[in-house]
Design an enzyme around this catalytic site. Structure first.
Site, PDB file in Angstrom:
ATOM      1  N   GLU A 101       4.391  21.799 -12.331  1.00 11.45           N
ATOM      2  CA  GLU A 101       4.242  21.449 -13.724  1.00 11.45           C
ATOM      3  C   GLU A 101       3.455  22.613 -14.286  1.00 11.45           C
ATOM      4  OE1 GLU A 101       1.672  18.277 -14.691  1.00 11.45           O
ATOM      5  OE2 GLU A 101       2.741  17.534 -16.191  1.00 11.45           O
TER       6      GLU A 101
ATOM      7  N   GLY B 182      -2.577  10.763 -15.573  1.00 11.47           N
ATOM      8  CA  GLY B 182      -3.269  12.020 -15.342  1.00 11.47           C
ATOM      9  C   GLY B 182      -2.392  12.828 -14.381  1.00 11.47           C
ATOM     10  N   SER B 183      -2.802  13.752 -13.681  1.00  9.76           N
ATOM     11  CA  SER B 183      -2.155  14.386 -12.662  1.00  9.76           C
ATOM     12  C   SER B 183      -1.787  13.756 -11.222  1.00  9.76           C
ATOM     13  CB  SER B 183      -3.043  15.836 -12.251  1.00  9.76           C
ATOM     14  OG  SER B 183      -4.286  15.180 -11.513  1.00  9.76           O
TER      15      SER B 183
ATOM     16  N   GLU C 283       0.720   6.955 -14.191  1.00 10.62           N
ATOM     17  CA  GLU C 283       1.701   7.794 -15.396  1.00 10.62           C
ATOM     18  C   GLU C 283       1.127   9.131 -14.925  1.00 10.62           C
ATOM     19  OE1 GLU C 283       4.052   6.954 -17.158  1.00 10.62           O
ATOM     20  OE2 GLU C 283       3.848   4.762 -17.306  1.00 10.62           O
ATOM     21  N   LEU C 284       2.105   9.866 -14.396  1.00 11.97           N
ATOM     22  CA  LEU C 284       1.776  11.315 -13.705  1.00 11.97           C
ATOM     23  C   LEU C 284       2.813  12.451 -14.489  1.00 11.97           C
ATOM     24  CD1 LEU C 284       1.376   9.994 -10.284  1.00 11.97           C
ATOM     25  CD2 LEU C 284      -0.350  10.152 -11.994  1.00 11.97           C
TER      26      LEU C 284
ATOM     27  N   CYS D 115       3.244  15.556 -20.880  1.00 16.18           N
ATOM     28  CA  CYS D 115       3.717  15.264 -19.442  1.00 16.18           C
ATOM     29  C   CYS D 115       5.321  15.325 -19.500  1.00 16.18           C
ATOM     30  CB  CYS D 115       3.419  13.898 -19.003  1.00 16.18           C
ATOM     31  SG  CYS D 115       3.608  12.596 -20.237  1.00 16.18           S
TER      32      CYS D 115
HETATM   33  P1  NAD Z   1      -6.560  14.595 -14.441  1.00 16.76           P
HETATM   34  O1  NAD Z   1      -5.767  14.062 -13.388  1.00 16.76           O
HETATM   35  O2  NAD Z   1      -7.238  15.748 -13.972  1.00 16.76           O
HETATM   36  O3  NAD Z   1      -7.552  13.684 -15.133  1.00 16.76           O
HETATM   37  C1  NAD Z   1      -7.171  12.540 -15.470  1.00 16.76           C
HETATM   38  C2  NAD Z   1      -8.254  11.468 -15.483  1.00 16.76           C
HETATM   39  O4  NAD Z   1      -8.640  11.180 -14.161  1.00 16.76           O
HETATM   40  C3  NAD Z   1      -9.529  12.077 -16.182  1.00 16.76           C
HETATM   41  O5  NAD Z   1     -10.188  11.222 -17.005  1.00 16.76           O
HETATM   42  C4  NAD Z   1     -10.385  12.640 -14.826  1.00 16.76           C
HETATM   43  O6  NAD Z   1     -11.658  12.730 -15.310  1.00 16.76           O
HETATM   44  C5  NAD Z   1     -10.063  11.346 -13.956  1.00 16.76           C
HETATM   45  N1  NAD Z   1     -10.341  11.862 -12.634  1.00 16.76           N
HETATM   46  C6  NAD Z   1     -10.470  12.806 -11.984  1.00 16.76           C
HETATM   47  N2  NAD Z   1     -10.734  12.794 -10.470  1.00 16.76           N
HETATM   48  C7  NAD Z   1     -10.766  11.463 -10.374  1.00 16.76           C
HETATM   49  C8  NAD Z   1     -11.128  10.553  -9.302  1.00 16.76           C
HETATM   50  N3  NAD Z   1     -11.230  11.124  -8.045  1.00 16.76           N
HETATM   51  N4  NAD Z   1     -11.183   9.278  -9.299  1.00 16.76           N
HETATM   52  C9  NAD Z   1     -10.948   8.577 -10.545  1.00 16.76           C
HETATM   53  N5  NAD Z   1     -10.817   9.374 -11.590  1.00 16.76           N
HETATM   54  C10 NAD Z   1     -10.529  10.751 -11.762  1.00 16.76           C
HETATM   55  O7  NAD Z   1      -5.378  14.944 -15.630  1.00 16.76           O
HETATM   56  P2  NAD Z   1      -5.563  15.854 -16.888  1.00 16.76           P
HETATM   57  O8  NAD Z   1      -5.691  17.224 -16.380  1.00 16.76           O
HETATM   58  O9  NAD Z   1      -6.657  15.061 -17.667  1.00 16.76           O
HETATM   59  O10 NAD Z   1      -4.204  15.377 -17.377  1.00 16.76           O
HETATM   60  C11 NAD Z   1      -3.070  16.406 -17.338  1.00 16.76           C
HETATM   61  C12 NAD Z   1      -2.151  15.394 -16.351  1.00 16.76           C
HETATM   62  O11 NAD Z   1      -1.861  14.299 -16.807  1.00 16.76           O
HETATM   63  C13 NAD Z   1      -0.777  16.141 -16.365  1.00 16.76           C
HETATM   64  O12 NAD Z   1      -0.091  16.290 -15.035  1.00 16.76           O
HETATM   65  C14 NAD Z   1       0.194  15.457 -16.918  1.00 16.76           C
HETATM   66  O13 NAD Z   1       1.549  15.445 -16.705  1.00 16.76           O
HETATM   67  C15 NAD Z   1      -0.315  14.102 -16.850  1.00 16.76           C
HETATM   68  N6  NAD Z   1      -0.028  13.041 -17.971  1.00 16.76           N
HETATM   69  C16 NAD Z   1       0.989  12.140 -17.611  1.00 16.76           C
HETATM   70  C17 NAD Z   1       1.310  11.255 -18.800  1.00 16.76           C
HETATM   71  C18 NAD Z   1       2.329  10.048 -18.519  1.00 16.76           C
HETATM   72  O14 NAD Z   1       2.296   9.225 -19.321  1.00 16.76           O
HETATM   73  N7  NAD Z   1       3.132   9.947 -17.424  1.00 16.76           N
HETATM   74  C19 NAD Z   1       0.757  11.460 -20.059  1.00 16.76           C
HETATM   75  C20 NAD Z   1      -0.073  12.561 -20.257  1.00 16.76           C
HETATM   76  C21 NAD Z   1      -0.610  13.257 -19.235  1.00 16.76           C
END
Ligand code: NAD
Length: 475
Positions: free
Chosen positions: A379, A230-231, A250-251, A284
């Site tokens: 990003e 995620g982010s 993985e961000l 990502c």
């Molecule tokens: P996000 O960080 O908003 O959410 C990811 C997950 O984390 C969701 O399931 C969300 O509900 C959960 N989450 C949110 N707050 C949390 C907390 N406080 N504690 C625990 N879990 C929590 O990300 P997004 O908007 O869903 O995805 C986009 C991001 O993911 C982009 O930055 C992208 O680059 C990244 N990404 C990285 C990869 C990689 O493999 N490096 C792959 C895909 C996406």
């Protein structure tokens, strides 16, 4: 509309309150999923922990279950239903959604191989005087219950990249899918439990908000490892909140690509146009920062603009669509405001930059951008390519490296020396030559440096992360 259940200890779970899932493209209602609480997380983790002692799964059975998953996903009905669910809840064009399901099959197939070949090593103990006469070897022991937290943008294959290695490693897993796109992940869970023979204690799903359900998983004492995609903001927050857990991250990224004068500009433009706009740039490793050498810049930009303008924008369920909506209006408006900010600071819109009647942001190319603009520094996660011109290759490497992110970078060149230098000098988790940074195969070690993460995913590598080394010595 009925509530799609989560699964805890094999049982369908519903809650009074539901989380609505809507299609980003046309706002249609896709149903709802439960709003779980910390109590659901507790139940799931307790059942997961119990299964390790009460229902052990030998390596051969785990491999068989993974093979079965890969096989069942090829079933036309299952395949198409998953692709359609992704297309609807993530606004991912259906052809791209099908490619995601195909990759998911590959992920399970490689996880089965990783499972069958998971082994320790012999320790040469008598290489030291103290070890003489002793036999030593290592075992790979499952780390324990894994908490998997996934993002919205690959709602099937990134879930698979967590569940499949956990099963291969012998770890029960609790999945928290993204709140925007939970349905396809829940369907994958259902497939593993109901068709592939995974015992019910080994996989659980909890839906709801990240700040409640995700945080409960992160806080739980019996969760040994969090695997998060995620982010960066959320990911590094989790790392800080759970200093004693293993946390793999993985961000994000703002992937650079360098186009050298000896490359084929047409081919580079075509590939960059597709890779910067696939799933509306919400990958990502979407191409974002494009560096082109001055002597070929005009021709390249013209080819890029032409390639972008050939892309068809619209309904994700239409086979002809290349680019559809961003995940929500808030993110669309954010990207638009970054474009406006760049233009106010001197950037030129070479194409796009506007929102169509259907609310979809049209793929955009900006030129005359500078490194300090948000469209270069952050990003974007939108269908946007920011083009900068350079003179020498050293300058290109330095500018590509000038970022807090470090997932993938790429270079188009016919010169072997430049290719080799790129691999050595670009400071990223992966460097791709003569293709886009968006290129990835599921068996590769995949991950980033700096703010982009702290681990490598891909079944073979994730299995290592999800197991501990136990040294055994026989005196
Ligand atoms: P996000 O960080 O908003 O959410 C990811 C997950 O984390 C969701 O399931 C969300 O509900 C959960 N989450 C949110 N707050 C949390 C907390 N406080 N504690 C625990 N879990 C929590 O990300 P997004 O908007 O869903 O995805 C986009 C991001 O993911 C982009 O930055 C992208 O680059 C990244 N990404 C990285 C990869 C990689 O493999 N490096 C792959 C895909 C996406």
């Amino acid at each position: 509309m009925s509530q799609y259940p989560t699964r805890i200890d094999g049982q369908p779970v519903h809650t009074d309150e539901g989380l609505r899932v809507t299609a980003p493209y046309d706002g249609r209602d896709l149903g709802e999923v439960p709003v779980c609480t910390a109590e659901h997380v507790d139940r799931a983790v307790a059942a997961a922990k119990r299964s390790m002692s009460d229902a052990p799964l030998p390596q051969w059975r785990r491999a068989e279950i993974l093979d079965r998953a890969a096989q069942d996903l090829t079933d036309e009905e299952v395949f198409e239903d998953l692709a359609r669910t992704i297309a609807l809840e993530a606004a991912k064009p259906i052809t791209t959604a099908r490619a995601e399901v195909s990759r998911c099959i590959s992920t399970f197939t490689f996880a089965a191989t990783a499972c069958r070949t998971l082994a320790g090593e012999v320790l040469p103990l008598d290489a030291s005087r103290a070890g003489e006469g002793r036999l030593g070897f290592t075992l790979r022991v499952p780390i324990g219950v894994v908490g998997a937290i996934t993002p919205f943008n690959f709602p099937v294959n990134l879930v698979a990249h967590k569940l499949a290695p956990a099963i291969a490693a012998g770890c029960p897993v609790v999945l928290k899918p993204a709140h925007q796109t939970p349905l396809s992940g829940l369907k994958l869970v259902e497939l593993l439990l109901d068709r592939c023979g995974l015992p019910h204690g080994w996989l659980h799903s909890v839906t709801g908000s990240g700040s409640v359900v995700g945080a409960a998983l992160v806080d739980h004492d019996d969760v040994a490892m969090i695997t998060f995609t995620g982010s960066p903001e959320v990911g590094w927050g989790i790392r800080g909140a759970a200093p004693q857990k293993k946390v793999s991250l993985e961000l994000g990224n703002n992937s650079p690509i360098i186009v050298e004068p000896d490359a084929d500009p047409e081919e580079a433009a075509r590939k960059i146009a597709a890779a910067g706009t696939s799933h509306a740039g919400q990958s990502c490793i979407s191409v974002q920062r494009v560096f082109v050498q001055r002597s070929v810049a005009d021709g390249f930009v013209a080819a890029l603009v032409a390639a972008i303008e050939r892309l068809r924008v619209g309904d994700p369920l239409d086979d002809r669509t290349h680019v559809s909506a961003l995940i929500d209006a808030e993110n669309r408006d954010r990207v638009v405001s970054w474009i406006e900010g760049a233009v106010a600071a001197g950037a030129t819109v070479a194409t796009g930059g506007w929102v169509g009647d259907d609310g979809v942001l049209v793929p955009t190319v900006l030129t005359d951008v500078t490194p300090d603009m948000k469209v270069c520094r952050e990003e974007v996660f939108g269908p946007l390519l920011a083009v900068q011109v350079y003179d020498g290759i050293e300058e290109a490497f330095a500018r590509a490296n000038d970022t807090r992110y470090g997932l993938h970078a790429a270079v188009f060149t016919d010169d072997l020396r430049t290719a080799r230098r790129a691999i050595e000098e670009l400071d990223f988790g992966g460097v791709i030559v003569n293709d886009v940074p968006t290129w990835r195969a599921d068996q590769m070690p995949y991950g980033g440096v700096r703010d982009s993460g702290n681990t490598r995913e891909g079944p073979f590598h994730a299995v290592q992360e999800m197991t501990e080394i136990r040294s055994a010595v026989i005196a």
